[in-house]
Design a protein around this motif. Structure first.
Motif, PDB file in Angstrom:
ATOM      1  N   UNK A  70       0.838  -1.210   0.000  1.00  0.00           N
ATOM      2  CA  UNK A  70       0.000   0.000   0.000  1.00  0.00           C
ATOM      3  C   UNK A  70       0.871   1.258   0.000  1.00  0.00           C
ATOM      4  N   UNK A  71       2.014   1.178   0.685  1.00  0.00           N
ATOM      5  CA  UNK A  71       2.927   2.326   0.716  1.00  0.00           C
ATOM      6  C   UNK A  71       3.510   2.563  -0.679  1.00  0.00           C
ATOM      7  N   UNK A  72       3.914   1.485  -1.335  1.00  0.00           N
ATOM      8  CA  UNK A  72       4.459   1.610  -2.694  1.00  0.00           C
ATOM      9  C   UNK A  72       3.395   2.152  -3.643  1.00  0.00           C
ATOM     10  N   UNK A  73       2.192   1.622  -3.509  1.00  0.00           N
ATOM     11  CA  UNK A  73       1.095   2.070  -4.362  1.00  0.00           C
ATOM     12  C   UNK A  73       0.826   3.562  -4.141  1.00  0.00           C
ATOM     13  N   UNK A  74       0.847   3.976  -2.876  1.00  0.00           N
ATOM     14  CA  UNK A  74       0.619   5.384  -2.539  1.00  0.00           C
ATOM     15  C   UNK A  74       1.648   6.283  -3.187  1.00  0.00           C
ATOM     16  N   UNK A  75       2.901   5.870  -3.176  1.00  0.00           N
ATOM     17  CA  UNK A  75       3.958   6.668  -3.819  1.00  0.00           C
ATOM     18  C   UNK A  75       3.698   6.718  -5.326  1.00  0.00           C
ATOM     19  N   UNK A  76       3.361   5.573  -5.901  1.00  0.00           N
ATOM     20  CA  UNK A  76       3.165   5.500  -7.359  1.00  0.00           C
ATOM     21  C   UNK A  76       2.034   6.419  -7.817  1.00  0.00           C
ATOM     22  N   UNK A  77       0.964   6.491  -7.032  1.00  0.00           N
ATOM     23  CA  UNK A  77      -0.178   7.316  -7.451  1.00  0.00           C
ATOM     24  C   UNK A  77       0.162   8.806  -7.448  1.00  0.00           C
ATOM     25  N   UNK A  78       1.209   9.164  -6.760  1.00  0.00           N
ATOM     26  CA  UNK A  78       1.594  10.568  -6.646  1.00  0.00           C
ATOM     27  C   UNK A  78       2.306  11.074  -7.907  1.00  0.00           C
ATOM     28  N   UNK A  79       2.874  10.160  -8.686  1.00  0.00           N
ATOM     29  CA  UNK A  79       3.702  10.555  -9.826  1.00  0.00           C
ATOM     30  C   UNK A  79       3.059  10.140 -11.149  1.00  0.00           C
ATOM     31  N   UNK A  80       2.999  11.100 -12.079  1.00  0.00           N
ATOM     32  CA  UNK A  80       2.350  10.850 -13.371  1.00  0.00           C
ATOM     33  C   UNK A  80       3.101   9.826 -14.214  1.00  0.00           C
ATOM     34  N   UNK A  81       4.366   9.595 -13.903  1.00  0.00           N
ATOM     35  CA  UNK A  81       5.154   8.690 -14.758  1.00  0.00           C
ATOM     36  C   UNK A  81       4.794   7.221 -14.565  1.00  0.00           C
ATOM     37  N   UNK A  82       4.015   6.920 -13.540  1.00  0.00           N
ATOM     38  CA  UNK A  82       3.680   5.513 -13.312  1.00  0.00           C
ATOM     39  C   UNK A  82       2.321   5.171 -13.904  1.00  0.00           C
ATOM     40  N   UNK A  83       2.272   3.997 -14.551  1.00  0.00           N
ATOM     41  CA  UNK A  83       1.035   3.505 -15.163  1.00  0.00           C
ATOM     42  C   UNK A  83       0.485   2.356 -14.332  1.00  0.00           C
ATOM     43  N   UNK A  84      -0.843   2.268 -14.286  1.00  0.00           N
ATOM     44  CA  UNK A  84      -1.480   1.214 -13.494  1.00  0.00           C
ATOM     45  C   UNK A  84      -2.214   0.204 -14.373  1.00  0.00           C
ATOM     46  N   UNK A  85      -2.096   0.402 -15.663  1.00  0.00           N
ATOM     47  CA  UNK A  85      -2.677  -0.530 -16.630  1.00  0.00           C
ATOM     48  C   UNK A  85      -1.565  -0.913 -17.594  1.00  0.00           C
ATOM     49  N   UNK A  86      -1.666  -2.112 -18.170  1.00  0.00           N
ATOM     50  CA  UNK A  86      -0.653  -2.485 -19.155  1.00  0.00           C
ATOM     51  C   UNK A  86      -0.687  -1.536 -20.348  1.00  0.00           C
ATOM     52  N   UNK A  87       0.459  -1.287 -20.913  1.00  0.00           N
ATOM     53  CA  UNK A  87       0.533  -0.429 -22.079  1.00  0.00           C
ATOM     54  C   UNK A  87       0.760  -1.286 -23.315  1.00  0.00           C
ATOM     55  N   UNK A  88       0.186  -0.875 -24.423  1.00  0.00           N
ATOM     56  CA  UNK A  88       0.354  -1.628 -25.656  1.00  0.00           C
ATOM     57  C   UNK A  88       1.782  -1.565 -26.170  1.00  0.00           C
ATOM     58  N   UNK A  89       2.078  -2.474 -27.093  1.00  0.00           N
ATOM     59  CA  UNK A  89       3.406  -2.501 -27.712  1.00  0.00           C
ATOM     60  C   UNK A  89       3.673  -1.176 -28.427  1.00  0.00           C
ATOM     61  N   UNK A  90       2.612  -0.618 -29.014  1.00  0.00           N
ATOM     62  CA  UNK A  90       2.726   0.673 -29.698  1.00  0.00           C
ATOM     63  C   UNK A  90       1.795   1.685 -29.037  1.00  0.00           C
ATOM     64  N   UNK A  91       2.324   2.877 -28.799  1.00  0.00           N
ATOM     65  CA  UNK A  91       1.505   3.947 -28.227  1.00  0.00           C
ATOM     66  C   UNK A  91       1.127   4.909 -29.353  1.00  0.00           C
ATOM     67  N   UNK A  92      -0.176   5.065 -29.551  1.00  0.00           N
ATOM     68  CA  UNK A  92      -0.695   5.921 -30.616  1.00  0.00           C
ATOM     69  C   UNK A  92      -1.177   7.214 -29.970  1.00  0.00           C
ATOM     70  N   UNK A  93      -0.461   8.295 -30.259  1.00  0.00           N
ATOM     71  CA  UNK A  93      -0.851   9.596 -29.699  1.00  0.00           C
ATOM     72  C   UNK A  93      -1.551  10.380 -30.792  1.00  0.00           C
ATOM     73  N   UNK A  94      -2.844  10.534 -30.636  1.00  0.00           N
ATOM     74  CA  UNK A  94      -3.628  11.272 -31.627  1.00  0.00           C
ATOM     75  C   UNK A  94      -3.779  12.705 -31.152  1.00  0.00           C
TER      76      UNK A  94
END
Ligand code: FES
Length: 162
Positions: free
Chosen positions: A57-81
């Motif tokens: 829970x402590x690790x999760x709390x730190x992660x939620x504070x920073x935008x650089x962490x993702x909580x869902x898997x990311x695709x092989x390719x990121x499509x930025x529209x």
């Protein structure tokens, strides 16, 4: 999407050893977990938390504070529209609809096969090419809905031949 325990230990044990006995390691630890697993998976946090004596829970709390962490898997390719003004005027909404219809995912979501993550973004800085999307590090401009799908189809073909 859960990761098997055996897969997890193979991926995470080297990270655990890197940080064992060290203090104040939450951010680099989380970054390493994300690099290895693809995102900050709850099961992965539990695993490293138990091994290192840090509450998940402590690790999760730190992660939620920073935008650089993702909580869902990311695709092989990121499509930025791009949904900036110039791209909007040139029809980016139709491209967004086509991507959503074809891939079955909305902004911020990842396809079930983990091939593509779709992200709507503000101006990509190449308005003269509007409408624009960036796939990984490649810019594709003067798009139509059909051209956007062609770009993704090409990537799928490349993925199959690997
Ligand atoms: S508005 Fe899309 S690149 Fe500038």
């Amino acid at each position: 999407m859960a990761v098997a325990i055996s897969d997890m230990s193979a991926k995470l044990d080297p990270i655990v050893e890197k940080y064992r006995g060290k203090q104040g390691v939450a951010i680099p630890l989380l970054a390493d977990v994300q690099n290895e697993v693809g995102y900050v998976a709850q099961d992965a946090l539990k695993y490293v938390g138990v091994e290192l004596g840090i509450p998940a829970a402590e690790l999760f709390g730190v992660a939620t504070f920073y935008a650089m962490f993702r909580f869902q898997p990311q695709g092989k390719h990121v499509v930025r529209l791009c949904r900036g003004t110039a791209c909007h005027v040139q029809g980016s909404a139709r491209i967004a609809e086509q991507l959503e219809r074809t891939l079955g995912v909305k902004d911020g979501e990842t396809t079930e096969d983990l091939m593509f993550t779709i992200a709507h973004v503000a101006c990509l800085g190449c308005c003269s090419l509007a409408p624009v999307m960036m796939v990984d590090s490649s810019v594709h401009g003067r798009l139509t809905p059909e051209k956007a799908i062609e770009v993704l189809d090409e990537l799928r073909k490349e993925g199959v031949s690997c």
